[in-house]
Write a protein that holds these residues in place. Structure first.
Motif, PDB file in Angstrom:
ATOM      1  N   LEU A 131      82.514  21.667  34.327  1.00 33.69           N
ATOM      2  CA  LEU A 131      83.446  22.382  33.450  1.00 33.69           C
ATOM      3  C   LEU A 131      82.811  22.681  32.096  1.00 33.69           C
ATOM      4  CD1 LEU A 131      86.852  20.549  34.147  1.00 33.69           C
ATOM      5  CD2 LEU A 131      86.168  22.837  34.900  1.00 33.69           C
ATOM      6  N   ARG A 132      82.076  21.695  31.560  1.00 35.66           N
ATOM      7  CA  ARG A 132      81.430  21.907  30.254  1.00 35.66           C
ATOM      8  C   ARG A 132      80.426  23.054  30.330  1.00 35.66           C
ATOM      9  NH1 ARG A 132      81.554  16.200  29.994  1.00 35.66           N
ATOM     10  NH2 ARG A 132      79.398  16.061  30.714  1.00 35.66           N
ATOM     11  N   GLN A 133      79.627  23.034  31.372  1.00 34.75           N
ATOM     12  CA  GLN A 133      78.643  24.108  31.565  1.00 34.75           C
ATOM     13  C   GLN A 133      79.325  25.467  31.713  1.00 34.75           C
ATOM     14  OE1 GLN A 133      76.132  23.461  34.901  1.00 34.75           O
ATOM     15  NE2 GLN A 133      74.744  22.057  33.819  1.00 34.75           N
ATOM     16  N   LEU A 134      80.366  25.471  32.535  1.00 39.24           N
ATOM     17  CA  LEU A 134      81.090  26.708  32.794  1.00 39.24           C
ATOM     18  C   LEU A 134      81.637  27.301  31.496  1.00 39.24           C
ATOM     19  CD1 LEU A 134      82.429  28.729  34.753  1.00 39.24           C
ATOM     20  CD2 LEU A 134      84.308  27.098  35.040  1.00 39.24           C
ATOM     21  N   ARG A 135      82.257  26.432  30.679  1.00 39.59           N
ATOM     22  CA  ARG A 135      82.834  26.908  29.409  1.00 39.59           C
ATOM     23  C   ARG A 135      81.754  27.506  28.514  1.00 39.59           C
ATOM     24  NH1 ARG A 135      85.400  21.205  29.224  1.00 39.59           N
ATOM     25  NH2 ARG A 135      87.236  21.529  30.552  1.00 39.59           N
ATOM     26  N   ARG A 136      80.630  26.812  28.387  1.00 42.06           N
ATOM     27  CA  ARG A 136      79.539  27.302  27.527  1.00 42.06           C
ATOM     28  C   ARG A 136      79.029  28.653  28.019  1.00 42.06           C
ATOM     29  NH1 ARG A 136      81.304  23.620  24.896  1.00 42.06           N
ATOM     30  NH2 ARG A 136      82.478  25.493  24.380  1.00 42.06           N
ATOM     31  N   ARG A 137      78.890  28.777  29.318  1.00 42.49           N
ATOM     32  CA  ARG A 137      78.382  30.035  29.861  1.00 42.49           C
ATOM     33  C   ARG A 137      79.369  31.177  29.665  1.00 42.49           C
ATOM     34  NH1 ARG A 137      75.857  28.327  35.690  1.00 42.49           N
ATOM     35  NH2 ARG A 137      73.961  27.347  34.930  1.00 42.49           N
ATOM     36  N   LEU A 138      80.648  30.880  29.911  1.00 47.05           N
ATOM     37  CA  LEU A 138      81.665  31.921  29.717  1.00 47.05           C
ATOM     38  C   LEU A 138      81.704  32.354  28.260  1.00 47.05           C
ATOM     39  CD1 LEU A 138      84.641  30.638  31.936  1.00 47.05           C
ATOM     40  CD2 LEU A 138      83.041  32.504  32.442  1.00 47.05           C
ATOM     41  N   GLU A 139      81.600  31.378  27.371  1.00 43.84           N
ATOM     42  CA  GLU A 139      81.638  31.671  25.937  1.00 43.84           C
ATOM     43  C   GLU A 139      80.456  32.569  25.563  1.00 43.84           C
ATOM     44  OE1 GLU A 139      81.347  28.248  23.396  1.00 43.84           O
ATOM     45  OE2 GLU A 139      82.065  29.363  21.639  1.00 43.84           O
ATOM     46  N   LYS A 140      79.276  32.194  26.046  1.00 49.66           N
ATOM     47  CA  LYS A 140      78.066  32.950  25.746  1.00 49.66           C
ATOM     48  C   LYS A 140      78.192  34.388  26.280  1.00 49.66           C
ATOM     49  CE  LYS A 140      73.485  33.092  27.495  1.00 49.66           C
ATOM     50  NZ  LYS A 140      73.305  32.862  28.919  1.00 49.66           N
ATOM     51  N   ASN A 141      78.642  34.513  27.509  1.00 46.73           N
ATOM     52  CA  ASN A 141      78.754  35.844  28.105  1.00 46.73           C
ATOM     53  C   ASN A 141      79.806  36.695  27.391  1.00 46.73           C
ATOM     54  OD1 ASN A 141      76.820  34.985  29.892  1.00 46.73           O
ATOM     55  ND2 ASN A 141      78.255  34.564  31.567  1.00 46.73           N
TER      56      ASN A 141
END
Lengths: 471, 471
Positions: free
Chosen positions: A364-374
């Motif tokens: 979940l942490r990774q997913l959030r960071r990636r979504l935020e970046k994108n």
């Protein structure tokens, strides 16, 4: 008014006045406490409130920053409360969903996050391992209300947010939409009045139509997302049986309603004994430090049926969701046994293992960071090229951008033009049955930046500018 | 009358007269052709007809034999056509399903075959392998109408039975019940008349109630299972919109209707332009040499929506079924996108591999032999101990026995007594809303014989004899 609310309002005025530019770091909690004279706890509550409203965002170990999208918090709604508008949304939605289904269509119109971000390897390994064991397929232990171990884990996650519950309150469903539909069916009779947000997930309209319900819509508030005053008026004037709201990372617009407003909504629901079906399928996709609270948190009289799923975090192909059904558990199980019977047994068993492991939180942490970046990358690019004519609503959660086109551009026309270029977008008539507000689009920005994404966005930009210049 | 039909009727009279005892071998096809003067083809058709009616059974390489259950082919129905009886079945069904759900309950009441007979190892390996590949979880290619490769394989299997079709006619659903419900919803409006078999799967009643339909029921024919004359009367006198029938290994009774009667039903449907929803989820569980034909085979005007699933052959936990929807494909997809969206993506992908391999047919052959063996064992034991007071209806397909208790024994009372002994049975009020015919039970006999099964049956026998002696 709470002290924290007072402070939040004060800061909000400063933010809205443009006192700080985007990405400016706010005073730290400690500094702010010293400046204001409030306690550290009060300051923290105020910051969290502002974050929940999307006015500021947080970064772990760095503090709070002014969000990017300050000029207009929310699209200004031109419609007031409306009763039972004619529903023509069904065939439009169907044509739309079919049109974007092909692999050849760039999935900016998709409701699902880029599947490369989901289905973590560890989960695949666990499914694969479980798949070899015949016991994993035994339906008996996965019949409604669903796998007990999975319900326990879900209940624990509620408890972690301060919502006391146990496995008996939870019913596993065939995805989040199934949870929402079952809840609405359990709570209503044909002819009942329900209250929807004016701009909302089309599934709510479809369910209402199917069950023969009368729909009243509530316009979104230009600053807070949720218009408390209009809400109070509606529930005083109409015999609303059930509300169906999405208040965290709202689909399609993206806003998150503040805790303070949620608290007030809960109070009104309690006073009028109105049930709420809470669509919270994006609950895990916040960018800040804290998961936004659900309405269930504020619910003291078992009026809220909280619906969520693993579709937006692990993969839509799993088709596993749930509802915090409480005393309606039995009624919902009853409806399940007449329709889909249960979610897939193997998948329920595999989810038990994955979601109870530390791998889930890590994912979940990774997913959030990636979504935020994108989302940042998309937002920057679109603001750069469309900033002159469009408003880009980019809230710090989820993976949708909500874009206001120039007033005279029909979003359906833009959609039809772009689909011929193999680009999908979601035009606002999918989410809104009123005649106004038809010049918005929802854009899925969950994808890693790459040349094909950029080319797609360039085409989108070109078509918008072209339509703009034609007027 | 066809020549084969003439021959079949002649043989049937001989069988019903008791000219042959059970398990007597019939003359071979060639011998019978010589005796009768009919062609080999005519004799074969006649034998197949008799087999479809359950009067004889076949063994590969050994020929045809007189079936065991000859005295009374079918329970005699005391009710004639009835309009819209009061539906009280829902809460009974729910309580019943919950009561037998526990692992501690001996599953004679279950609707699913023993799961040890399903989920073949090769399938588990294939699921496990697919599970490691992220692509298997991609929902895009598994959205309605469902995985294209899977639909192609299903279409091929129809073609193998002489039913021409292609993948576009098929819609993958979340299990067989979902296929049935979606079909009924696609074909009806509230207030429409539908025709059900009098003793039938309770899901049909529940769906009718949910959709606000008027139900007419058709009594089963004591010899042929389906009462053609009553059917003709009903469709002449009522504006029936849709029929929902199960004609192969009918649940709960077990009979299979002959091809000749199916042909005549199809003709009437065509004349009156009435749609048929065909529940054929046991289609693969025949014991004879040939799979019974479906109504779809006889359907020349696209009136039949044929529904089936993998639940009874591979495992109910998979939740994958389908409907041969033909021109209703789009309407059904429409309804799916508003409810369950799609079946699990991984499972659809894994089924493609398994069902297209030779392992599927091999598994089906094994499954049929095992079910046949287990049913024989159950039948023998029960006839031996209950033959004096009960009629045991044991048809050569599926895994249910339908048992007529002495008239004064209430099957609900028996069920309630046995559940206290951790034994489940399915009492006839689950399948029949009329007041008569409440002294039947359905018994799941798919289980390998073992001491615990025998003990369970002994308890069942004891309770029946006890209730019998109390009168």
């Amino acid at each position: 008014m709470y002290k924290s609310e007072q402070l939040a309002q004060h800061l909000k005025r400063l933010i809205e006045n443009g006192s700080w530019s985007a990405h400016t770091k706010l005073p730290s909690l400690r500094e702010q406490a010293e400046i204001s004279g409030f306690s550290l706890m009060t300051v923290m509550n105020a910051y969290q409130d502002l974050e929940a409203q999307g006015l500021i965002y947080s970064k772990e170990k760095s503090g709070y920053f002014i969000a990017e999208h300050l000029k207009a918090q929310m699209p200004h709604s031109t419609t007031i409360v409306s009763l039972n508008p004619k529903i023509e949304i069904n065939s439009l939605v169907f044509k739309y969903l079919k049109s974007i289904q092909s692999k050849d269509i760039l999935p900016f119109g998709s409701a699902f996050p880029d599947h490369h971000l989901l289905t973590p390897t560890k989960l695949l390994q666990m499914v694969s391992q479980k798949a070899r064991d015949q016991k994993s397929y035994d339906q008996t232990t996965n019949l409604p209300p669903g796998n007990l171990a999975l319900r326990k884990i879900i209940a624990q996650r509620y408890a972690m947010q301060g919502i006391s519950t146990d496995a008996d309150d939870i019913v596993i469903t065939s995805g989040g939409l199934d949870a929402l539909n079952l809840s609405l069916q359990a709570l209503t009779q044909p002819g009942d009045y329900i209250l929807l947000q004016q701009t909302t997930f089309y599934g709510a309209w479809q369910a209402a139509e199917r069950l023969g319900l009368k729909v009243i819509t509530l316009p979104e508030h230009p600053t807070f997302g949720f218009d408390l005053q209009a809400f109070e008026q509606v529930i005083q004037h109409y015999p609303i049986k059930v509300c169906w709201f999405m208040l965290n990372a709202q689909n399609p617009i993206g806003f998150t309603v503040s805790d303070d407003i949620k608290y007030k909504i809960a109070k009104r629901l309690h006073e009028h004994q109105i049930h709420l079906i809470e669509d919270d399928v994006y609950e895990e996709l916040f960018y800040g430090m804290n998961k936004p609270l659900s309405m269930k948190y504020f619910d003291r009289s078992n009026l809220v049926l909280h619906c969520s799923s693993f579709s937006k975090t692990l993969g839509a192909g799993f088709r596993v969701g749930w509802v915090y059904a409480g005393k309606y558990s039995e009624k919902i199980q009853h409806l399940q046994l007449m329709s889909t019977i249960s979610a897939n047994a193997l998948i329920q068993n595999a989810l038990v293992e994955f979601v109870s492991s530390h791998h889930y939180e890590k994912h979940l942490r990774q997913l959030r960071r990636r979504l935020e970046k994108n989302k940042k990358r998309f937002t920057q690019y679109l603001k750069q090229h469309l900033g002159q004519c469009c408003e880009i609503y980019s809230f710090p959660s989820g993976y949708f951008l909500w874009i206001r086109l120039p007033l005279h551009i029909d979003s359906l026309e833009l959609y039809q033009q772009l689909i011929t270029q193999n680009i999908g977008i979601a035009p606002s008539p999918l989410f809104n049955v009123s005649d106004s507000n038809q010049h918005y689009i929802r854009l899925n920005c969950s994808f890693e930046w790459n040349p094909s994404i950029q080319t797609g966005l360039d085409t989108l930009i070109h078509y918008i500018l072209n339509l703009q210049s034609q007027s």
